[in-house]
Enzyme design. Structure first.
Site, PDB file in Angstrom:
ATOM      1  N   TYR A   1     -12.869  -2.800  11.775  1.00  0.00           N
ATOM      2  CA  TYR A   1     -11.549  -2.183  11.606  1.00  0.00           C
ATOM      3  C   TYR A   1     -10.732  -2.330  12.897  1.00  0.00           C
ATOM      4  O   TYR A   1      -9.580  -2.785  12.870  1.00  0.00           O
ATOM      5  CB  TYR A   1     -11.708  -0.710  11.239  1.00  0.00           C
TER       6      TYR A   1
ATOM      7  N   LYS B   1      -7.208  -4.448  13.472  1.00  0.00           N
ATOM      8  CA  LYS B   1      -5.963  -3.801  13.898  1.00  0.00           C
ATOM      9  C   LYS B   1      -5.469  -4.389  15.226  1.00  0.00           C
ATOM     10  O   LYS B   1      -4.263  -4.450  15.478  1.00  0.00           O
ATOM     11  CB  LYS B   1      -6.162  -2.281  14.003  1.00  0.00           C
TER      12      LYS B   1
ATOM     13  N   ARG C   1      -0.003   5.558  -1.775  1.00  0.00           N
ATOM     14  CA  ARG C   1      -0.567   6.785  -1.167  1.00  0.00           C
ATOM     15  C   ARG C   1      -0.249   6.809   0.329  1.00  0.00           C
ATOM     16  O   ARG C   1       0.164   5.809   0.904  1.00  0.00           O
ATOM     17  CB  ARG C   1      -2.094   6.802  -1.347  1.00  0.00           C
TER      18      ARG C   1
ATOM     19  N   GLY D   1       0.825  -1.213   0.000  1.00  0.00           N
ATOM     20  CA  GLY D   1       0.000   0.000   0.000  1.00  0.00           C
ATOM     21  C   GLY D   1       0.851   1.252   0.000  1.00  0.00           C
ATOM     22  O   GLY D   1       0.615   2.190   0.755  1.00  0.00           O
ATOM     23  N   ALA D   2       1.851   1.264  -0.905  1.00  0.00           N
ATOM     24  CA  ALA D   2       2.799   2.388  -0.905  1.00  0.00           C
ATOM     25  C   ALA D   2       2.426   3.464  -1.923  1.00  0.00           C
ATOM     26  O   ALA D   2       3.156   4.432  -2.084  1.00  0.00           O
ATOM     27  CB  ALA D   2       4.212   1.874  -1.164  1.00  0.00           C
TER      28      ALA D   2
HETATM   29  P1  NAP Z   1      -4.722   5.438   2.408  1.00  0.00           P
HETATM   30  O1  NAP Z   1      -4.186   6.800   2.150  1.00  0.00           O
HETATM   31  O2  NAP Z   1      -6.167   5.148   2.217  1.00  0.00           O
HETATM   32  O3  NAP Z   1      -3.847   4.397   1.536  1.00  0.00           O
HETATM   33  C1  NAP Z   1      -4.145   3.046   1.611  1.00  0.00           C
HETATM   34  C2  NAP Z   1      -3.109   2.282   0.827  1.00  0.00           C
HETATM   35  O4  NAP Z   1      -3.400   0.889   0.950  1.00  0.00           O
HETATM   36  C3  NAP Z   1      -3.129   2.629  -0.656  1.00  0.00           C
HETATM   37  O5  NAP Z   1      -1.805   2.672  -1.131  1.00  0.00           O
HETATM   38  C4  NAP Z   1      -3.874   1.437  -1.266  1.00  0.00           C
HETATM   39  O6  NAP Z   1      -3.433   1.107  -2.572  1.00  0.00           O
HETATM   40  C5  NAP Z   1      -3.453   0.316  -0.335  1.00  0.00           C
HETATM   41  N1  NAP Z   1      -4.372  -0.822  -0.374  1.00  0.00           N
HETATM   42  C6  NAP Z   1      -5.676  -0.867  -0.013  1.00  0.00           C
HETATM   43  N2  NAP Z   1      -6.170  -2.101  -0.211  1.00  0.00           N
HETATM   44  C7  NAP Z   1      -5.151  -2.839  -0.721  1.00  0.00           C
HETATM   45  C8  NAP Z   1      -5.030  -4.181  -1.129  1.00  0.00           C
HETATM   46  N3  NAP Z   1      -6.068  -5.030  -1.081  1.00  0.00           N
HETATM   47  N4  NAP Z   1      -3.834  -4.612  -1.600  1.00  0.00           N
HETATM   48  C9  NAP Z   1      -2.776  -3.764  -1.672  1.00  0.00           C
HETATM   49  N5  NAP Z   1      -2.833  -2.484  -1.307  1.00  0.00           N
HETATM   50  C10 NAP Z   1      -4.011  -2.032  -0.837  1.00  0.00           C
HETATM   51  O7  NAP Z   1      -4.425   4.975   3.894  1.00  0.00           O
HETATM   52  P2  NAP Z   1      -3.356   5.430   4.990  1.00  0.00           P
HETATM   53  O8  NAP Z   1      -4.025   6.369   5.883  1.00  0.00           O
HETATM   54  O9  NAP Z   1      -2.073   5.767   4.363  1.00  0.00           O
HETATM   55  O10 NAP Z   1      -3.240   4.053   5.781  1.00  0.00           O
HETATM   56  C11 NAP Z   1      -2.144   3.184   5.696  1.00  0.00           C
HETATM   57  C12 NAP Z   1      -2.224   2.212   6.870  1.00  0.00           C
HETATM   58  O11 NAP Z   1      -2.207   2.978   8.085  1.00  0.00           O
HETATM   59  C13 NAP Z   1      -3.500   1.389   6.907  1.00  0.00           C
HETATM   60  O12 NAP Z   1      -3.211   0.082   7.329  1.00  0.00           O
HETATM   61  C14 NAP Z   1      -4.347   2.098   7.942  1.00  0.00           C
HETATM   62  O13 NAP Z   1      -5.279   1.243   8.535  1.00  0.00           O
HETATM   63  C15 NAP Z   1      -3.280   2.566   8.902  1.00  0.00           C
HETATM   64  N6  NAP Z   1      -3.699   3.690   9.754  1.00  0.00           N
HETATM   65  C16 NAP Z   1      -4.067   4.879   9.208  1.00  0.00           C
HETATM   66  C17 NAP Z   1      -4.477   5.921  10.056  1.00  0.00           C
HETATM   67  C18 NAP Z   1      -4.923   7.255   9.535  1.00  0.00           C
HETATM   68  O14 NAP Z   1      -5.417   8.064  10.348  1.00  0.00           O
HETATM   69  N7  NAP Z   1      -4.772   7.559   8.237  1.00  0.00           N
HETATM   70  C19 NAP Z   1      -4.487   5.723  11.428  1.00  0.00           C
HETATM   71  C20 NAP Z   1      -4.104   4.491  11.947  1.00  0.00           C
HETATM   72  C21 NAP Z   1      -3.701   3.486  11.094  1.00  0.00           C
HETATM   73  P3  NAP Z   1      -4.209   1.531  -3.952  1.00  0.00           P
HETATM   74  O15 NAP Z   1      -4.475   3.010  -3.853  1.00  0.00           O
HETATM   75  O16 NAP Z   1      -3.212   1.172  -4.989  1.00  0.00           O
HETATM   76  O17 NAP Z   1      -5.448   0.709  -4.034  1.00  0.00           O
END
Ligand code: NAP
Length: 244
Positions: A152, A156, A12, A9-10
């Site tokens: 969710y 986690k 974004r 998931g790199a």
């Molecule tokens: P994001 O901006 O929505 O990006 C999500 C990334 O995951 C995208 O690169 C997407 O790829 C990829 N992805 C989704 N489904 C996938 C799949 N089936 N196979 C491969 N790649 C997949 O999310 P983020 O906020 O950066 O979150 C990254 C991680 O941090 C997640 O695990 C999230 O739960 C965790 N997190 C985030 C927050 C927050 O506040 N943002 C807080 C706590 C934890 P594509 O675009 O190519 O589909």
């Protein structure tokens, strides 16, 4: 020789910022994406400017066959993978009673089985090398639970259990397994949250701001580095003090 990291998931958000942080620090970077092909390709181009080897690899992390093929190609092109960041994830805000079986299964397929698939694909080579770093991206909601995010939060929390158990199993092979638990981070994942709620979340954060992807990326990079060589099975909160 450069080390190689694979970040799921790199394309974004946190995964993207982590890819930049690792490349800046001399790692070859395998950029995994699922749907955002152009973003992943543009990122790989950008990372080349750090003088490291990098390429984008499409795979839905929930699909074992696609994951195995991605690791095979990445190892062939970029070298043995010494660090894995299980970052790919999905989130959804919904009342518990409205979570269908399909929604429940998809949440666990991406957030938990994705980490299982990727870790299984890389572990034999890490064990062989007697070295490896695995960093799982959990969430503060996996520690404290979030209302209207039961599937969710449960997924986690599962990653935290996964981390502790695997850390015990592979420590003798020189492999560390850790988690980061981000708080509220300004990425696409939170794009649907209203300004009012974001303001409230900010006010509940002792450091009084929303986190950045770079905040989390630096913690991930630290856990992958030799500076963290005696740290394993831990969950490092990167949440501005939200959960204390
Ligand atoms: P994001 O901006 O929505 O990006 C999500 C990334 O995951 C995208 O690169 C997407 O790829 C990829 N992805 C989704 N489904 C996938 C799949 N089936 N196979 C491969 N790649 C997949 O999310 P983020 O906020 O950066 O979150 C990254 C991680 O941090 C997640 O695990 C999230 O739960 C965790 N997190 C985030 C927050 C927050 O506040 N943002 C807080 C706590 C934890 P594509 O675009 O190519 O589909």
């Amino acid at each position: 020789m450069n080390q190689t990291v694979l970040i799921t998931g790199a394309s974004r958000g946190i995964g993207r910022a982590s890819a930049v942080a690792f490349a800046r620090n001399g790692y070859n970077v395998a950029v995994n994406y699922c749907k955002s092909k152009e973003k992943a390709a543009a990122l790989a181009d950008e990372l080349n400017s750090y003088g490291v080897m990098t390429a984008a690899y499409q795979a839905d992390v929930s699909d074992k066959t696609e994951v195995e093929e991605m690791f095979r190609k990445a190892e062939q092109e970029l070298g043995k993978i010494s660090a894995l960041v299980n970052n790919a994830g999905i989130a959804e805000q919904i009342l518990f009673s409205d979570i269908t079986e399909e929604k429940w299964d998809r949440m666990f397929a991406v957030n938990v089985k994705g980490a299982y698939n990727c870790t299984q694909a890389v572990l034999p080579s890490m064990i062989h090398e007697k070295y490896g770093r695995i960093i799982n991206v959990s969430s503060m909601w996996g520690i404290s639970g979030a209302s209207c995010e039961v599937h969710y939060s449960a997924s986690k929390a599962a990653l935290i259990g996964f981390t502790k158990a695997l850390a015990k199993e592979v420590g003798l092979s020189g492999i560390t397994v850790n988690c980061v638990a981000p708080g509220v981070i300004g990425t696409d994942m939170n794009a649907a949250i209203s300004g009012e709620i974001l303001e409230e979340l900010k006010e509940n954060t002792p450091l009084n701001r929303i986190g950045t992807s770079e905040d989390v990326a630096e913690a991930i990079l630290f856990l992958a580095s030799d500076k963290a060589s005696f740290i394993t099975g831990q969950t490092l909160s990167v949440d501005g003090g939200f959960i204390l």
